[in-house]
Design an enzyme around this catalytic site. Structure first.
Site, PDB file in Angstrom:
ATOM      1  CB  CYS A  75      18.833   1.397   5.691  1.00  0.00           C
ATOM      2  SG  CYS A  75      20.456   1.177   6.449  1.00  0.00           S
ATOM      3  CB  CYS A  83      21.703  -0.461  12.362  1.00  0.00           C
ATOM      4  SG  CYS A  83      21.560   1.210  13.019  1.00  0.00           S
ATOM      5  CB  CYS A  86      15.938   2.858  11.499  1.00  0.00           C
ATOM      6  SG  CYS A  86      16.809   4.351  10.990  1.00  0.00           S
ATOM      7  CB  CYS A 160      23.471   6.398   8.086  1.00  0.00           C
ATOM      8  SG  CYS A 160      22.071   6.693   9.202  1.00  0.00           S
ATOM      9  CD  GLN A 239      14.985  19.235  19.430  1.00  0.00           C
ATOM     10  OE1 GLN A 239      14.858  18.128  18.881  1.00  0.00           O
ATOM     11  NE2 GLN A 239      14.580  19.475  20.663  1.00  0.00           N
ATOM     12  CD  GLU A 292      21.310  22.863  30.316  1.00  0.00           C
ATOM     13  OE1 GLU A 292      22.010  21.833  30.450  1.00  0.00           O
ATOM     14  OE2 GLU A 292      20.135  22.847  29.907  1.00  0.00           O
ATOM     15  CG  ASP A 338      13.263  20.515  25.713  1.00  0.00           C
ATOM     16  OD1 ASP A 338      12.862  19.335  25.762  1.00  0.00           O
ATOM     17  OD2 ASP A 338      13.935  20.961  24.772  1.00  0.00           O
ATOM     18  CB  CYS A 365      12.392  13.795  23.672  1.00  0.00           C
ATOM     19  SG  CYS A 365      13.280  13.484  25.218  1.00  0.00           S
TER      20      CYS A 365
END
Length: 409
Positions: A75, A83, A86, A160, A239, A292, A338, A365
């Site tokens: 990229c 950016c 990444c 992207c 996700q 939740e 989660d 995560c």
């Protein structure tokens, strides 16, 4: 206090990878967190942040001795000052997974006192063209882009490499009101949903997001996972990798291993992905309780799982719901959680451990938060039994883990 090094150029030998998308180097007795470098390289670093303490941050702007695992970033917007999305485009895909495995292992060792061999598994599809959900910012010139690393500056883009095909069509090739934001979702059917959030407005002395309006799509995304179709608000949580939801649901299915008639808790349950798996296992004679905090997610979840009467919903913060006698009147056989990036925390861990489930399946995560919570579970007599890690965010430093905890023998 050390004089600031900001904008100074220094030459360093790069050390081990660290959590957060950078590596650790040392120079004149100080720690330097270096982005755009790889372990073992010799690079020239431009210092980008320095508060005068024991460490500073910088970008590798010249590589003097490259790693054999270095590749040319695919990229043109990846690199120092560009950016911030990444972190590892300059590393081969296999080496990216090795770096992430090293980070997970280091966090488990440092925070949970566990020596655990970690292998990061890839998901189908390769390292590009996978991201189905993006939040973009609009710069002063009206072009959409992504923010630079640790900055509010917007880097305009015309493509992207990690975005799902077609997701940014009609987004990056037009102008938008400056300071607005865009939420882009491409669902499982290939439908793109685009919501524009207006520039911030000041209310009671504080800036808040401006009004939003749907610019494309129906606003209701259709996703496929766990053998079901899911209809949810396009800007709601799901996700971002198209294979992630189904992969994690299968691991939860294997490790939860609920029996008919048992009770399960699904904490931070979203729209009920894992609740659907648990409901199949416990059957109509069992129970699944979903907690939740997002009322919109609960509404979507109730509609999606209306065929599962054994699933009950609790809208509210997990910490508060777990203190309610109406929720804890039936102890769970299995708990699935989660939590957000910060982790569950000691209050939630203590409440779960107090209920004494036979198995806890933790979807994480953030490896640091996971390691902290595993250590908290250990204080209540639970031990890590299994762990799998997945490269659900190729090219970035993010990694998804699923852990199974059981009462220590």
């Amino acid at each position: 206090m050390t004089a600031t090094w900001k904008q100074r150029l220094i030459e360093v030998e790069v050390g081990a990878v660290a959590h957060g998308g950078h590596c650790v180097a040392r120079h004149e007795g100080r720690v330097v967190f270096v982005r755009h470098a790889l372990p073992g390289e010799r690079v020239v670093v431009r210092i980008t942040e320095d508060t005068g303490g024991s460490f500073c941050r910088g970008d590798a702007v010249e590589v003097l001795e490259p790693s054999p695992d270095r590749v040319e970033p695919p990229c043109p917007f990846a690199g120092p000052g560009l950016c911030g999305g990444c972190d590892w485009q300059h590393a081969s895909w296999q080496y990216q997974r090795e770096l992430k495995a090293a980070v997970v292992s280091e966090q488990l060792h440092r925070l949970a006192r566990l020596d655990w061999e970690v292998i990061v598994e890839d998901l189908p599809g390769g390292p590009e063209d996978w991201r189905t959900r993006m939040r973009m910012a609009v710069g002063p010139g009206g072009r959409a882009g992504f923010r630079a690393h640790r900055s509010h500056d917007v880097v305009p883009v015309d493509r992207c490499v990690i975005a799902a095909p077609g997701a940014l069509d009609g987004v990056v090739d037009r102008t938008w009101p400056p300071k607005s934001e865009l939420v882009v979702t491409r669902d499982a059917g290939g439908q793109v949903h685009l919501t524009e959030i207006g520039p911030p407005v000041v209310r009671r002395g504080r800036p808040v997001p401006g009004p939003s309006r749907l610019r494309e799509g129906s606003g209701t995304a259709t996703e496929l996972a766990a053998g079901r179709a899911w209809n949810l608000r396009a800007d709601g949580f799901w996700q971002v990798h198209p294979a992630a939801a189904d992969t994690f649901a299968q691991v939860v299915r294997d490790w939860a291993d609920c029996q008919p008639g048992e009770s399960a808790w699904d904490l931070y349950g979203g729209v009920g992905l894992f609740a659907a798996v648990l409901a199949e296992q416990v059957g109509e004679t069992g129970s699944v309780r979903v907690v939740e905090s997002s009322a919109r997610a609960v509404e979507d979840g109730r509609l999606n799982l209306s065929d599962k009467p054994q699933v009950s919903w609790y809208a509210g913060r997990t910490e508060a719901v777990l203190e309610s006698p109406d929720f804890t009147d039936r102890p769970p056989d299995v708990v699935v959680l989660d939590p957000p990036r910060k982790g569950a925390g000691k209050v939630v861990v203590t409440a779960i451990a107090r209920s004494r489930p036979a198995r806890v399946v933790y979807v994480a995560c953030d490896p640091a938060a996971l390691a902290r919570d595993i250590a908290a579970f250990a204080q209540h007599g639970y031990e890590l039994a299994q762990l799998r890690a997945f490269d659900a965010f190729p090219m970035t430093h993010h990694v998804e883990c699923v852990a199974l905890l059981r009462p220590a023998r």
